[in-house]
Design an enzyme around this catalytic site. Structure first.
Site, PDB file in Angstrom:
ATOM      1  N   GLY A 145       0.728  -0.972  -0.074  1.00 13.81           N
ATOM      2  CA  GLY A 145      -0.131   0.430   0.318  1.00 13.81           C
ATOM      3  C   GLY A 145       0.822   1.636   0.509  1.00 13.81           C
ATOM      4  O   GLY A 145       2.189   0.883  -0.352  1.00 13.81           O
ATOM      5  N   SER A 146       0.264   2.233   0.805  1.00 12.90           N
ATOM      6  CA  SER A 146       0.921   3.492   0.883  1.00 12.90           C
ATOM      7  C   SER A 146       2.344   3.456   1.357  1.00 12.90           C
ATOM      8  O   SER A 146       3.396   4.577   1.053  1.00 12.90           O
ATOM      9  CB  SER A 146       0.374   4.330   1.312  1.00 12.90           C
ATOM     10  OG  SER A 146      -1.534   4.478   0.271  1.00 12.90           O
ATOM     11  N   THR A 147       3.178   2.477   2.119  1.00 17.41           N
ATOM     12  CA  THR A 147       4.247   2.336   2.743  1.00 17.41           C
ATOM     13  C   THR A 147       5.052   2.490   1.738  1.00 17.41           C
ATOM     14  O   THR A 147       6.360   2.284   2.301  1.00 17.41           O
ATOM     15  CB  THR A 147       4.243   1.486   4.109  1.00 17.41           C
ATOM     16  OG1 THR A 147       3.602   0.123   3.343  1.00 17.41           O
ATOM     17  CG2 THR A 147       3.064   1.197   5.017  1.00 17.41           C
ATOM     18  N   SER A 187      -0.241  11.334   0.611  1.00 19.40           N
ATOM     19  CA  SER A 187      -0.860  10.028  -0.544  1.00 19.40           C
ATOM     20  C   SER A 187      -1.518   9.705  -1.242  1.00 19.40           C
ATOM     21  O   SER A 187      -2.142   8.619  -1.575  1.00 19.40           O
ATOM     22  CB  SER A 187      -1.741   8.546   1.433  1.00 19.40           C
ATOM     23  OG  SER A 187      -0.799   8.079   0.512  1.00 19.40           O
TER      24      SER A 187
END
Length: 353
Positions: A296-298, A351
């Site tokens: 994901g966004s990480t 993000s």
């Protein structure tokens, strides 16, 4: 008058014949016995000696002591401890009911269950595995005939729940069932050995070659890259975070960036491997290893860092974000909001996908 001596003479001769016949038979039998003894002792002694040895001699199984597991600093994470287990010879117990009542108060097992075992027509039955030192002393103090102890190794995790998912656990037969205990079972279990001995008519063990070594065969131990202190901090913070946000669970993996060594691997909810049967397979599962998650966004941080390092983009570069919707072949990627033009820094800040 002449017939009487003749009849007496015949009787005497018949008696002598019978005596001679019996003596000849006894002599013949004695000679056969001597001949057979000579044959057995001088020609067949190896075969009969082998039969006798098979009847009394035994190679007694000696279980290997399972190897320990340490953290990177030599702190114990999993060890094997020797405990007394309780067994009985029901044939030697004269009062099963009385013995069961006395034992029940010490080993915390219903007297009816113990009595049922003590009434079995067997020479050996297990009563309870892994007595505490206090229970062992109490049973010895009873002085019950036919009750004896057997030393067994038990796996013990001194830090209780710490790194429980990573370490896993072993079963009653000392075979690894979860975690590192099963992944490295061949090394940790080692190879069991044997010790020569014999059994007498009562079934008592006689060590004909001296007592076996106290420690028995030794297996390999493991030293992990895990740091016990970092593991404790990771588990503590993970539990706090999951509780604060009302989450179902969580995971933390701490690595050394340069080497990739695992310093901590925490999973919550946790469990105590010393009493693993009180939990279920869903709790035993090390989700940090077995479950797959989209980054994901990480992962945007790593992608952006790589692009900046290669000088492909600059922090002030502007990108059009398609007003929150972008189609790739048959898939449409959505944004949380309908963004238009954003700089690289704003993309990271909001993000944006």
């Amino acid at each position: 008058m002449t017939v009487q001596p003749r009849q007496n003479n015949l009787e005497v001769r018949w008696i002598r014949f019978r005596v001679l016949l019996v003596a000849t038979g006894l002599l013949f039998g004695f000679l056969l016995l001597i001949g057979r003894s000579f044959q057995v002792q001088f020609f067949q002694w190896e075969g009969w000696a082998s039969v006798a040895n098979k009847q009394i001699r035994r190679d007694f199984h000696i279980e290997a002591r399972r190897g320990e597991i340490y953290d990177r600093n030599g702190q114990e994470l999993a060890i094997s401890i020797e405990l007394e287990s309780l067994a009985a010879n029901p044939r030697a117990i004269k009062d099963p009911e009385g013995a069961a009542k006395k034992l029940a108060a010490v080993v915390e097992i219903p007297a009816t269950r113990l009595e049922k075992k003590l009434r079995q027509h067997r020479a050996f039955v297990w009563l309870k595995h892994y007595l505490t030192p206090r229970q062992t002393d109490a049973v010895r103090a009873l002085g019950l005939e036919g009750i004896h102890f057997v030393k067994e190794n038990r796996r013990y995790y001194p830090n209780v729940e710490l790194a429980g998912h990573l370490l896993g656990f072993v079963g009653r037969d000392h075979i690894g069932l979860e975690g590192l205990e099963v992944a490295q079972d061949l090394l940790l279990a080692g190879e069991s050995g044997t010790h020569p001995g014999a059994k007498d008519a009562r079934g008592q063990i006689i060590y004909t070659h001296g007592l076996p070594a106290a420690s028995g065969p030794q297996a390999y131990s493991l030293r992990l890259t895990l740091d016990k202190r970092i593991q404790y901090i990771a588990e503590r913070e993970l539990q706090k975070t999951v509780t604060d946000y009302g989450a179902k669970g969580g995971m933390i993996v701490v690595t050394e960036p340069k080497s990739g060594e695992i310093l901590a691997m925490a999973v919550f909810p946790s469990f105590n491997p010393n009493s693993f049967s009180s939990y279920g397979p869903a709790v035993w599962r090390n989700r940090a290893v077995t479950d797959a998650f989209e980054p994901g966004s990480t992962f945007k941080i790593f992608l952006m860092a790589a692009a900046l390092e290669e000088a492909l983009v600059h922090p002030d570069d502007l990108f059009y974000c398609e007003n929150g919707k972008y189609k790739v072949v048959n898939h449409t990627i959505h944004d949380l909001k309908k963004f238009g033009w954003l700089s690289l820094a704003q993309i990271l800040r909001f993000s944006s996908n």
